[in-house]
Design a protein around this motif. Structure first.
Motif: not given
Length: 202
Positions: A116-121
């Motif tokens: 979630a941190v890496r891809h914002g999802t």
């Protein structure tokens, strides 16, 4: 088992894990006599609040048996009202002298939070709630955790351990009285070992 100090309870856990790692398990308190003796009441020496991961079976990795551990498990050992209430019951009603938070490497909840941190999802459904509760830990060490997931695992164990003390007056009061210890343990799936990464009152 009678009255036991928090440090002695932690020693029982650690000694059981050493037997498990060495392959010298005693399988204590797993017979019919123990079952019968526990029919009227329980007196666990530790609350084990751990991740739900199927590889983290508390009584096995700590070589314990019936009535020894009051086990509460959620994905990513995330806290909620039901979890806090269950742990408070063990402390207040059963006088359990130790709470051990058990996290582990290769944790799916940590991995999902890092994604979630890496891809914002974030995932759909109620899995999202788990990820969101892990996120604060991951964000605290995000730069290190993006290359070393174990940094996030250990931070989340510390975070959960601290939150138990901060959120629960029952736990905080018992700690202040010296009647309770709270520790954070990190488990290595491949080796079967535990290592202490946080502690209050032990």
């Amino acid at each position: 088992m009678g009255e036991i100090e928090p440090a002695a309870a932690l020693e029982l856990l650690v000694d059981g894990n050493k037997r498990f790692v060495a392959g010298h398990r005693l399988h204590p308190h797993q017979d019919a006599d123990r079952r019968t003796a526990l029919g009227a009441a329980q007196k666990p020496f530790a609350v084990l609040f751990g991740c739900s991961d199927s590889r983290l079976a508390a009584e096995i990795i700590f070589d314990r048996g019936l009535g020894d551990l009051f086990v509460v498990r959620t994905a990513g050992h995330v806290l909620g009202p039901e979890v806090l209430g269950s742990i408070e019951y063990a402390v207040a009603a059963l006088d359990t002298p130790l709470i051990a938070v058990l996290g582990h490497d290769s944790c799916g909840a940590i991995a999902a939070a890092l994604d979630a941190v890496r891809h914002g999802t974030t995932p759909d459904g109620f899995i999202r709630d788990v990820v969101e509760r892990v996120m604060l830990s991951v964000l605290a060490v995000r730069f290190q955790a993006l290359t070393d997931a174990d940094a996030a695992v250990e931070e989340h164990i510390r975070y959960t351990t601290d939150m138990l003390v901060q959120r629960s007056a029952v736990i905080a009061d018992r700690l202040a009285e010296g009647r309770l210890g709270v520790v954070g343990l990190s488990y290595r799936l491949g080796e079967g070992t535990v290592r202490q990464v946080a502690a209050h009152g032990v």
